[in-house]
Enzyme design. Structure first.
Site, PDB file in Angstrom:
ATOM      1  N   TYR A  64      16.662  24.718  19.934  1.00  0.00           N
ATOM      2  CA  TYR A  64      17.281  24.091  21.108  1.00  0.00           C
ATOM      3  C   TYR A  64      18.361  23.129  20.641  1.00  0.00           C
ATOM      4  CZ  TYR A  64      15.820  25.197  25.775  1.00  0.00           C
ATOM      5  OH  TYR A  64      15.688  25.803  26.984  1.00  0.00           O
ATOM      6  N   GLU A  66      20.808  21.331  23.037  1.00  0.00           N
ATOM      7  CA  GLU A  66      21.589  20.738  24.129  1.00  0.00           C
ATOM      8  C   GLU A  66      22.370  19.540  23.619  1.00  0.00           C
ATOM      9  OE1 GLU A  66      19.510  19.748  27.784  1.00  0.00           O
ATOM     10  OE2 GLU A  66      18.541  21.713  27.637  1.00  0.00           O
ATOM     11  N   ASP A 241      42.646  32.481  32.255  1.00  0.00           N
ATOM     12  CA  ASP A 241      41.466  33.208  31.813  1.00  0.00           C
ATOM     13  C   ASP A 241      41.970  34.381  30.969  1.00  0.00           C
ATOM     14  OD1 ASP A 241      39.253  34.799  31.506  1.00  0.00           O
ATOM     15  OD2 ASP A 241      38.677  34.793  33.625  1.00  0.00           O
ATOM     16  N   THR A 270      36.394  35.353  26.973  1.00  0.00           N
ATOM     17  CA  THR A 270      35.198  35.927  26.373  1.00  0.00           C
ATOM     18  C   THR A 270      35.493  36.023  24.883  1.00  0.00           C
ATOM     19  OG1 THR A 270      36.038  38.180  26.514  1.00  0.00           O
ATOM     20  CG2 THR A 270      34.756  37.387  28.396  1.00  0.00           C
ATOM     21  N   LYS A 273      35.636  40.908  23.871  1.00  0.00           N
ATOM     22  CA  LYS A 273      36.548  41.972  24.292  1.00  0.00           C
ATOM     23  C   LYS A 273      37.561  42.201  23.166  1.00  0.00           C
ATOM     24  CE  LYS A 273      35.472  41.087  29.119  1.00  0.00           C
ATOM     25  NZ  LYS A 273      35.928  40.715  30.467  1.00  0.00           N
ATOM     26  N   ARG A 279      29.021  38.877  22.006  1.00  0.00           N
ATOM     27  CA  ARG A 279      29.072  38.710  23.456  1.00  0.00           C
ATOM     28  C   ARG A 279      28.962  37.222  23.769  1.00  0.00           C
ATOM     29  NH1 ARG A 279      29.211  41.969  27.342  1.00  0.00           N
ATOM     30  NH2 ARG A 279      29.325  43.585  25.754  1.00  0.00           N
TER      31      ARG A 279
HETATM   32  C1  LIG Z   1      35.300  40.098  31.500  1.00  0.00           C
HETATM   33  C2  LIG Z   1      35.904  38.985  32.235  1.00  0.00           C
HETATM   34  C3  LIG Z   1      35.148  37.870  32.615  1.00  0.00           C
HETATM   35  C4  LIG Z   1      33.653  37.827  32.501  1.00  0.00           C
HETATM   36  O1  LIG Z   1      33.126  37.880  31.246  1.00  0.00           O
HETATM   37  P1  LIG Z   1      31.544  38.032  31.045  1.00  0.00           P
HETATM   38  O2  LIG Z   1      31.354  37.756  29.605  1.00  0.00           O
HETATM   39  O3  LIG Z   1      31.197  39.406  31.463  1.00  0.00           O
HETATM   40  O4  LIG Z   1      30.875  37.006  31.897  1.00  0.00           O
HETATM   41  C5  LIG Z   1      35.798  36.807  33.194  1.00  0.00           C
HETATM   42  N1  LIG Z   1      37.127  36.839  33.418  1.00  0.00           N
HETATM   43  C6  LIG Z   1      37.877  37.906  33.089  1.00  0.00           C
HETATM   44  C7  LIG Z   1      39.343  37.867  33.358  1.00  0.00           C
HETATM   45  C8  LIG Z   1      37.300  39.015  32.501  1.00  0.00           C
HETATM   46  O5  LIG Z   1      38.044  40.076  32.206  1.00  0.00           O
END
Ligand SMILES: *Cc1c(COP(=O)(O)O)cnc(C)c1O
Length: 478
Positions: A64, A66, A241, A270, A273, A279
């Site tokens: 843990y 936090e 994002d 993320t 990707k 992940r």
């Molecule tokens: C994939 C994605 C997310 C979410 O990511 P997770 O790891 O699945 O929660 C958020 N914003 C955008 C633009 C994405 O392409």
């Protein structure tokens, strides 16, 4: 490093698991086989390195932690501090960011952290002013109630879903749609591109607290300098994002106006990707927001995942190596070769091409819905996902698009010649698939026919295409 080390590591791990629950060991093995055999064109997926994968499978998971580095609510976090600090340092260096918060468990969580940070920092709250506190924890019950009402009333301007925006940018299936009064900007119907004048106009009318840039399904680069100017002109916080294209930023394919980090107040991503890590999620921000961002856990996040932060540190170290820039460039070269191959064969693409890692095929050109196309491709061993196109007549469920991306196949080593062959396979499947009809004779959005022998033949060709590029070549589980 010896190839044997990777094989030995994963084989031994499976042996240990098999002794407890053999079905799990079998499923893990089967997943490797399936991933090896499928032509993975899902734009949001990739293959992390063995080192990244191994960093996740250990006793860091038991801890843990936090709090933040050096300020934990649990004892004994010295080693977690080491990996969290390393991951954050790699992230700051890689992206040139002032601050990095590497605890978010996913992209959605990273966005929640960012929304909270901006709300807490920016809301000109009478409740906060009256109470003369910056820390929401210090508010009285009545002030807290007033603040909650104000927070739910804030405005967010982001990209519309059918133009490629993400659910977490203020849409109802995500809590952001309940936290914010949302308005979207779309794309120009003629070109498919973001019309920055229209964004500026919407911002002037709507006066958002947050202007969001970033997407999941827009095949072009975005000018973040202009979006920042628009945000500034209305006093909005500019958030980007970059979940999908973080790898292209890390690999310096997107620089200058197209690199979000120097322009945005806050950037979320993320890590799994195009960035090719474990992940997870991450927030980068300017110094003013760092304090609020670091409150992510326990404000909106569960306890940090030290094993995943260890893997983030490994993957970010990999992304700082020169060969990652080469990888990022090859992702785009491959996406452009795929787009070219499709266009030459007569496919209709949203915006007519791509500048990034993804291509959006408008399959109405083949007389199909996205759902029919997705399934027919899957029958043929080609893994994609359906996606709306701008002003989609078939809605978000059936859709009219197929989104394909190159990060995963590029990791395996496929190049532009194989992308042209991939375009041929996709085009063949889509031209040979015919839309079905409902029992009453009306056109079905789901049913289709595709000759099973042809599907099998394409699937074999897809496997042949992959054969020279084995996934995890050093790992042999047999
Ligand atoms: C994939 C994605 C997310 C979410 O990511 P997770 O790891 O699945 O929660 C958020 N914003 C955008 C633009 C994405 O392409």
């Amino acid at each position: 490093m010896s190839h044997n080390a990777e094989s030995t590591a994963f084989r031994s791990a499976l042996e240990v698991i098999r002794a407890v629950e053999p079905r799990v060991a079998d499923a893990i093995g089967a997943e490797l086989t399936d991933q090896r055999e499928s032509l993975k064109l899902i734009a949001s997926e990739n293959y992390a390195s063995p080192a990244t994968l191994l960093a996740m499978g250990n006793w860091f998971s038991d801890k843990y932690a936090e709090g933040t580095v050096g300020r934990r609510f649990y004892a004994g976090c010295q080693n977690v501090d080491t990996v969290e600090a390393l991951a954050a340092e790699h992230a700051r260096e890689l992206f040139g960011a002032a601050h990095a918060y590497v605890q978010p468990h996913s992209g959605i969580d990273a966005n929640l952290v960012a929304f909270w940070a901006v709300l807490a920092d920016r809301v000109e709250s009478p409740a906060l002013k009256k109470a003369q506190v910056r820390q929401v924890n210090d508010l009285s019950e009545a002030d807290w109630f007033a603040l909650r009402r104000e927070l739910g009333n804030q405005r967010m301007l982001g990209m519309s879903l059918d133009a490629g925006g993400h659910l977490t940018h203020g849409f109802r299936p995500n809590i952001s749609g309940k936290m914010f009064d949302q308005r979207s900007y779309g794309t120009d119907p003629a070109t498919g591109l973001i019309d920055y004048d229209r964004v500026a106009e919407a911002a002037r009318e709507f006066k958002p607290l947050i202007l969001v840039g970033g997407y999941s399904a827009y095949p072009r680069k975005v000018n973040f300098r202009i979006l920042r100017e628009i945000a500034d002109s209305v006093g909005a916080t500019f958030m980007v994002d970059m979940a999908h294209f973080a790898g292209l930023v890390a690999g310096k394919v997107f620089t200058g106006d197209f690199d979000p980090v120097p322009h945005a107040h806050i950037v979320t991503t993320t890590t799994h990707k195009s960035l090719r890590g474990p992940r997870g999620g991450m927030v980068l921000c300017q110094p003013e927001l760092a304090d609020q961002v670091d409150r992510g856990c326990p404000m909106v996040l569960g306890g940090p995942l030290p094993h995943v932060m260890a893997a983030k540190a490994v993957a970010l170290a990999e992304a700082r190596r020169p060969d990652f820039a080469d990888y990022a460039q090859r992702i785009v070269d491959n996406a452009q070769a795929l787009a070219e191959g499709l266009l030459r064969r007569g496919a209709k693409l949203v915006t007519g091409g791509t500048d990034n890692h993804l291509v959006l095929i408008d399959v109405s050109g083949y007389g199909l819905t996205g759902r029919q196309a997705e399934q027919a491709l899957l029958d043929s061993g080609i893994v994609t996902n359906r996606n709306s196109v701008p002003q989609d007549p078939n809605g978000a469920w059936y859709t009219s698009g197929i989104r394909i991306g190159t990060p995963a196949l590029t990791t395996r080593g496929l190049g532009t010649a194989e992308m042209d062959q991939t375009a041929e396979l996709i085009h063949t499947v889509l031209t040979q698939t015919t839309a079905g009809a409902n029992a009453d004779g009306t056109p079905s959005k789901a049913k289709y026919t595709l000759d099973a022998d042809l599907a099998d033949k394409i699937a074999r060709q897809a496997t042949d295409l992959l054969a020279p590029y084995p996934l995890y070549p050093a790992i042999d589980l047999a």
